[in-house]
Design a protein around this motif. Structure first.
Motif, PDB file in Angstrom:
ATOM      1  N   LYS A  13      23.040  60.356   3.761  1.00 11.06           N
ATOM      2  CA  LYS A  13      22.752  60.313   5.188  1.00 11.06           C
ATOM      3  C   LYS A  13      21.255  60.178   5.418  1.00 11.06           C
ATOM      4  N   ALA A  14      20.894  59.560   6.518  1.00  8.12           N
ATOM      5  CA  ALA A  14      19.484  59.465   6.868  1.00  8.12           C
ATOM      6  C   ALA A  14      18.876  60.874   6.924  1.00  8.12           C
ATOM      7  N   GLY A  15      17.729  61.019   6.264  1.00  5.32           N
ATOM      8  CA  GLY A  15      17.088  62.315   6.189  1.00  5.32           C
ATOM      9  C   GLY A  15      17.518  63.149   5.004  1.00  5.32           C
ATOM     10  N   GLY A  16      18.549  62.698   4.306  1.00  4.23           N
ATOM     11  CA  GLY A  16      19.066  63.428   3.173  1.00  4.23           C
ATOM     12  C   GLY A  16      18.406  63.015   1.861  1.00  4.23           C
ATOM     13  N   SER A  17      19.025  63.460   0.768  1.00  5.31           N
ATOM     14  CA  SER A  17      18.465  63.227  -0.561  1.00  5.31           C
ATOM     15  C   SER A  17      19.538  62.758  -1.532  1.00  5.31           C
ATOM     16  N   LEU A  18      19.102  61.984  -2.499  1.00  3.31           N
ATOM     17  CA  LEU A  18      19.917  61.590  -3.644  1.00  3.31           C
ATOM     18  C   LEU A  18      19.019  61.573  -4.868  1.00  3.31           C
ATOM     19  N   ARG A  19      19.623  61.797  -6.029  1.00  5.56           N
ATOM     20  CA  ARG A  19      18.862  61.732  -7.274  1.00  5.56           C
ATOM     21  C   ARG A  19      19.552  60.762  -8.218  1.00  5.56           C
ATOM     22  N   LEU A  20      18.825  59.753  -8.630  1.00  6.16           N
ATOM     23  CA  LEU A  20      19.328  58.791  -9.587  1.00  6.16           C
ATOM     24  C   LEU A  20      18.850  59.161 -10.984  1.00  6.16           C
ATOM     25  N   SER A  21      19.705  58.884 -11.954  1.00  7.21           N
ATOM     26  CA  SER A  21      19.349  59.073 -13.357  1.00  7.21           C
ATOM     27  C   SER A  21      19.558  57.765 -14.100  1.00  7.21           C
ATOM     28  N   CYS A  22      18.798  57.582 -15.159  1.00  8.05           N
ATOM     29  CA  CYS A  22      18.948  56.408 -16.012  1.00  8.05           C
ATOM     30  C   CYS A  22      18.826  56.875 -17.453  1.00  8.05           C
ATOM     31  N   ALA A  23      19.931  56.793 -18.176  1.00  8.62           N
ATOM     32  CA  ALA A  23      19.957  57.224 -19.577  1.00  8.62           C
ATOM     33  C   ALA A  23      19.781  56.025 -20.489  1.00  8.62           C
ATOM     34  N   ALA A  24      18.877  56.170 -21.447  1.00 11.44           N
ATOM     35  CA  ALA A  24      18.577  55.085 -22.370  1.00 11.44           C
ATOM     36  C   ALA A  24      19.113  55.390 -23.760  1.00 11.44           C
ATOM     37  N   SER A  25      19.509  54.342 -24.446  1.00 15.75           N
ATOM     38  CA  SER A  25      19.941  54.480 -25.830  1.00 15.75           C
ATOM     39  C   SER A  25      19.554  53.228 -26.601  1.00 15.75           C
ATOM     40  N   GLY A  26      19.460  53.374 -27.917  1.00 19.59           N
ATOM     41  CA  GLY A  26      19.219  52.214 -28.762  1.00 19.59           C
ATOM     42  C   GLY A  26      17.771  51.861 -28.991  1.00 19.59           C
ATOM     43  N   GLY A  27      16.861  52.682 -28.552  1.00 19.95           N
ATOM     44  CA  GLY A  27      15.451  52.383 -28.764  1.00 19.95           C
ATOM     45  C   GLY A  27      14.627  53.644 -28.740  1.00 19.95           C
ATOM     46  N   THR A  28      13.328  53.494 -28.836  1.00 21.26           N
ATOM     47  CA  THR A  28      12.425  54.640 -28.816  1.00 21.26           C
ATOM     48  C   THR A  28      11.984  54.887 -27.377  1.00 21.26           C
ATOM     49  N   PHE A  29      12.787  55.674 -26.681  1.00 25.63           N
ATOM     50  CA  PHE A  29      12.575  55.867 -25.243  1.00 25.63           C
ATOM     51  C   PHE A  29      11.168  56.368 -24.944  1.00 25.63           C
ATOM     52  N   SER A  30      10.670  57.245 -25.788  1.00 33.00           N
ATOM     53  CA  SER A  30       9.370  57.855 -25.502  1.00 33.00           C
ATOM     54  C   SER A  30       8.219  56.859 -25.537  1.00 33.00           C
ATOM     55  N   SER A  31       8.456  55.654 -26.029  1.00 31.99           N
ATOM     56  CA  SER A  31       7.414  54.637 -26.044  1.00 31.99           C
ATOM     57  C   SER A  31       7.547  53.642 -24.887  1.00 31.99           C
ATOM     58  N   PHE A  32       8.606  53.775 -24.099  1.00 32.75           N
ATOM     59  CA  PHE A  32       8.865  52.808 -23.028  1.00 32.75           C
ATOM     60  C   PHE A  32       8.165  53.203 -21.739  1.00 32.75           C
ATOM     61  N   ALA A  33       7.553  52.231 -21.067  1.00 27.76           N
ATOM     62  CA  ALA A  33       7.266  52.396 -19.660  1.00 27.76           C
ATOM     63  C   ALA A  33       8.571  52.124 -18.916  1.00 27.76           C
ATOM     64  N   MET A  34       8.824  52.876 -17.848  1.00 28.71           N
ATOM     65  CA  MET A  34      10.079  52.754 -17.114  1.00 28.71           C
ATOM     66  C   MET A  34       9.814  52.450 -15.651  1.00 28.71           C
ATOM     67  N   GLY A  35      10.765  51.788 -15.041  1.00 33.42           N
ATOM     68  CA  GLY A  35      10.619  51.479 -13.625  1.00 33.42           C
ATOM     69  C   GLY A  35      11.953  51.513 -12.908  1.00 33.42           C
ATOM     70  N   TRP A  36      11.881  51.673 -11.600  1.00 28.46           N
ATOM     71  CA  TRP A  36      13.036  51.546 -10.723  1.00 28.46           C
ATOM     72  C   TRP A  36      12.774  50.394  -9.751  1.00 28.46           C
TER      73      TRP A  36
END
Length: 126
Positions: A13-36
């Protein structure tokens, strides 16, 4: 092969909140820059937020600055997008993306990213 899977979309709803998640696999996540990014019907895919590999640097589109927060947990191979003060204009399919060169920077352009998730729909009602 790196795989990204988004979750957490849905109806808000307008004024409300949501939280998106993105799970990564198959690589070295800690070395990735990430974006939405997000894409509304009939429009181009637009930058929303970015974070560098350590989480120490973040950057936001003007349209979401002060309302959205990007963060990451490298131990869980996951990046998050906390969306507060939602507006109907936030309605779109949201995509997470990974840039795999190991740079310490963040990125804001579609072509700079190497891997993409399948997207999750966010719909904000007024």
């Amino acid at each position: 092969q790196v795989q990204l899977v988004e979750s957490g979309g849905g109806l808000g709803k307008a004024g409300g909140s949501l939280r998106l998640s993105c799970a990564a696999s198959g690589g070295t996540f800690s070395s990735f820059a990430m974006g939405w990014f997000r894409q509304a019907p009939g429009k181009e895919r637009d930058f929303v937020a970015a974070i560098n590999w350590s989480g120490g640097s973040t950057y936001y589109a003007d349209s979401v600055k002060g309302r959205f927060t990007i963060s990451r947990d490298n131990a869980k191979n996951t990046v998050y997008l906390q969306m507060n003060s939602l507006e109907p204009e936030d309605t779109a399919v949201y995509y997470c993306a990974a840039e795999g060169t190991g740079s310490s920077s963040y990125y804001t352009r579609v072509y700079e990213y190497d891997y993409w998730g399948q997207g999750t729909q966010v719909t904000v009602s007024s």
